[in-house]
Motif scaffolding. Sequence first.
Motif, PDB file in Angstrom:
ATOM      1  N   TYR A  36       0.856  -1.184   0.000  1.00  0.00           N
ATOM      2  CA  TYR A  36       0.000   0.000   0.000  1.00  0.00           C
ATOM      3  C   TYR A  36       0.890   1.231   0.000  1.00  0.00           C
ATOM      4  CZ  TYR A  36      -3.215   3.612   1.575  1.00  0.00           C
ATOM      5  OH  TYR A  36      -3.958   4.760   1.662  1.00  0.00           O
ATOM      6  N   THR A  37       0.435   2.287  -0.642  1.00  0.00           N
ATOM      7  CA  THR A  37       1.117   3.572  -0.619  1.00  0.00           C
ATOM      8  C   THR A  37       0.136   4.635  -0.165  1.00  0.00           C
ATOM      9  OG1 THR A  37       2.580   2.916  -2.427  1.00  0.00           O
ATOM     10  CG2 THR A  37       2.367   5.280  -1.994  1.00  0.00           C
ATOM     11  N   GLY A  38       0.420   5.239   0.979  1.00  0.00           N
ATOM     12  CA  GLY A  38      -0.392   6.366   1.450  1.00  0.00           C
ATOM     13  C   GLY A  38       0.099   7.629   0.774  1.00  0.00           C
ATOM     14  N   LYS A  39      -0.814   8.376   0.175  1.00  0.00           N
ATOM     15  CA  LYS A  39      -0.437   9.592  -0.535  1.00  0.00           C
ATOM     16  C   LYS A  39      -1.197  10.772   0.066  1.00  0.00           C
ATOM     17  CE  LYS A  39       0.200   7.222  -4.937  1.00  0.00           C
ATOM     18  NZ  LYS A  39      -0.238   7.150  -6.335  1.00  0.00           N
ATOM     19  N   THR A  40      -0.449  11.814   0.421  1.00  0.00           N
ATOM     20  CA  THR A  40      -1.080  13.026   0.927  1.00  0.00           C
ATOM     21  C   THR A  40      -0.521  14.241   0.205  1.00  0.00           C
ATOM     22  OG1 THR A  40       0.551  13.312   2.692  1.00  0.00           O
ATOM     23  CG2 THR A  40      -1.451  12.059   3.237  1.00  0.00           C
ATOM     24  N   TYR A  41      -1.301  15.288   0.241  1.00  0.00           N
ATOM     25  CA  TYR A  41      -0.899  16.583  -0.294  1.00  0.00           C
ATOM     26  C   TYR A  41      -1.046  17.561   0.862  1.00  0.00           C
ATOM     27  CZ  TYR A  41      -0.908  20.793  -3.201  1.00  0.00           C
ATOM     28  OH  TYR A  41      -0.617  22.008  -3.757  1.00  0.00           O
ATOM     29  N   THR A  42       0.060  18.171   1.265  1.00  0.00           N
ATOM     30  CA  THR A  42       0.060  19.069   2.418  1.00  0.00           C
ATOM     31  C   THR A  42       0.507  20.452   1.991  1.00  0.00           C
ATOM     32  OG1 THR A  42       0.576  17.196   3.867  1.00  0.00           O
ATOM     33  CG2 THR A  42       0.977  19.403   4.749  1.00  0.00           C
ATOM     34  N   THR A  43      -0.196  21.456   2.486  1.00  0.00           N
ATOM     35  CA  THR A  43       0.169  22.845   2.238  1.00  0.00           C
ATOM     36  C   THR A  43       0.241  23.576   3.582  1.00  0.00           C
ATOM     37  OG1 THR A  43      -2.157  23.477   1.967  1.00  0.00           O
ATOM     38  CG2 THR A  43      -0.935  22.931  -0.042  1.00  0.00           C
ATOM     39  N   GLY A  44       1.051  24.599   3.651  1.00  0.00           N
ATOM     40  CA  GLY A  44       1.087  25.454   4.822  1.00  0.00           C
ATOM     41  C   GLY A  44       1.865  24.928   6.014  1.00  0.00           C
ATOM     42  N   GLY A  45       2.499  23.781   5.889  1.00  0.00           N
ATOM     43  CA  GLY A  45       3.291  23.246   7.003  1.00  0.00           C
ATOM     44  C   GLY A  45       2.448  22.989   8.237  1.00  0.00           C
ATOM     45  N   ARG A  46       2.987  23.339   9.397  1.00  0.00           N
ATOM     46  CA  ARG A  46       2.300  23.077  10.668  1.00  0.00           C
ATOM     47  C   ARG A  46       1.023  23.907  10.843  1.00  0.00           C
ATOM     48  NH1 ARG A  46       4.511  20.218  14.748  1.00  0.00           N
ATOM     49  NH2 ARG A  46       6.549  19.317  14.363  1.00  0.00           N
ATOM     50  N   ASN A  47       0.821  24.891  10.025  1.00  0.00           N
ATOM     51  CA  ASN A  47      -0.391  25.708  10.106  1.00  0.00           C
ATOM     52  C   ASN A  47      -1.148  25.646   8.789  1.00  0.00           C
ATOM     53  OD1 ASN A  47      -0.105  26.812  12.831  1.00  0.00           O
ATOM     54  ND2 ASN A  47       1.755  27.721  11.984  1.00  0.00           N
ATOM     55  N   GLY A  48      -1.230  24.456   8.249  1.00  0.00           N
ATOM     56  CA  GLY A  48      -1.855  24.293   6.945  1.00  0.00           C
ATOM     57  C   GLY A  48      -2.930  23.234   6.934  1.00  0.00           C
ATOM     58  N   GLN A  49      -2.895  22.424   5.906  1.00  0.00           N
ATOM     59  CA  GLN A  49      -3.897  21.381   5.713  1.00  0.00           C
ATOM     60  C   GLN A  49      -3.251  20.201   4.999  1.00  0.00           C
ATOM     61  OE1 GLN A  49      -7.595  22.756   4.254  1.00  0.00           O
ATOM     62  NE2 GLN A  49      -8.434  20.735   3.915  1.00  0.00           N
ATOM     63  N   ALA A  50      -3.740  19.001   5.347  1.00  0.00           N
ATOM     64  CA  ALA A  50      -3.268  17.783   4.681  1.00  0.00           C
ATOM     65  C   ALA A  50      -4.476  17.003   4.196  1.00  0.00           C
ATOM     66  CB  ALA A  50      -2.433  16.933   5.631  1.00  0.00           C
ATOM     67  N   ARG A  51      -4.358  16.484   2.982  1.00  0.00           N
ATOM     68  CA  ARG A  51      -5.463  15.732   2.385  1.00  0.00           C
ATOM     69  C   ARG A  51      -4.888  14.511   1.674  1.00  0.00           C
ATOM     70  NH1 ARG A  51      -7.499  19.657  -0.099  1.00  0.00           N
ATOM     71  NH2 ARG A  51      -6.446  19.392  -2.077  1.00  0.00           N
TER      72      ARG A  51
END
Length: 138
Positions: free
Chosen positions: A9-24
Amino acid sequence: MSRIQNVLYTGKTYTTGGRNGQARSSDDRLDVKLSSPGGPGAGTNPEQLFAAGWSACFIGALGHAAAERKVALPKDTAIDAEVDLGTGEGGYFLQARLTVSLPGIDTALAQELVEAAHATCPYSKATRGNIDVSLQLA
């Protein structure tokens, strides 16, 4: 270092804003706001996500260890996972504590299961020798 021979399995996320952002995640099952530990904001932080992922994986490894020994893992098996973010000489570091609850399991057997799980859990393998880890029974 061991290498993966077969990707399961490969978990894929897209994160913006670092520690004050969002991950999806790519499958939209995960969509979280992020905030700095102890800071303002409604989001979680990387340390909480790591603690949740590691403890969930560790319970799976406990189940595998129990099955190998033909023992039923209690339905109310639980882990209190704590991941500390701190500073030391050389910058930022993590350390962790996993407190494992295996109600109804003899202490000696419970300790054996925890040690077996720690030997096989991918998160435990990834952290071994890299951060301080404390394992204990509740």
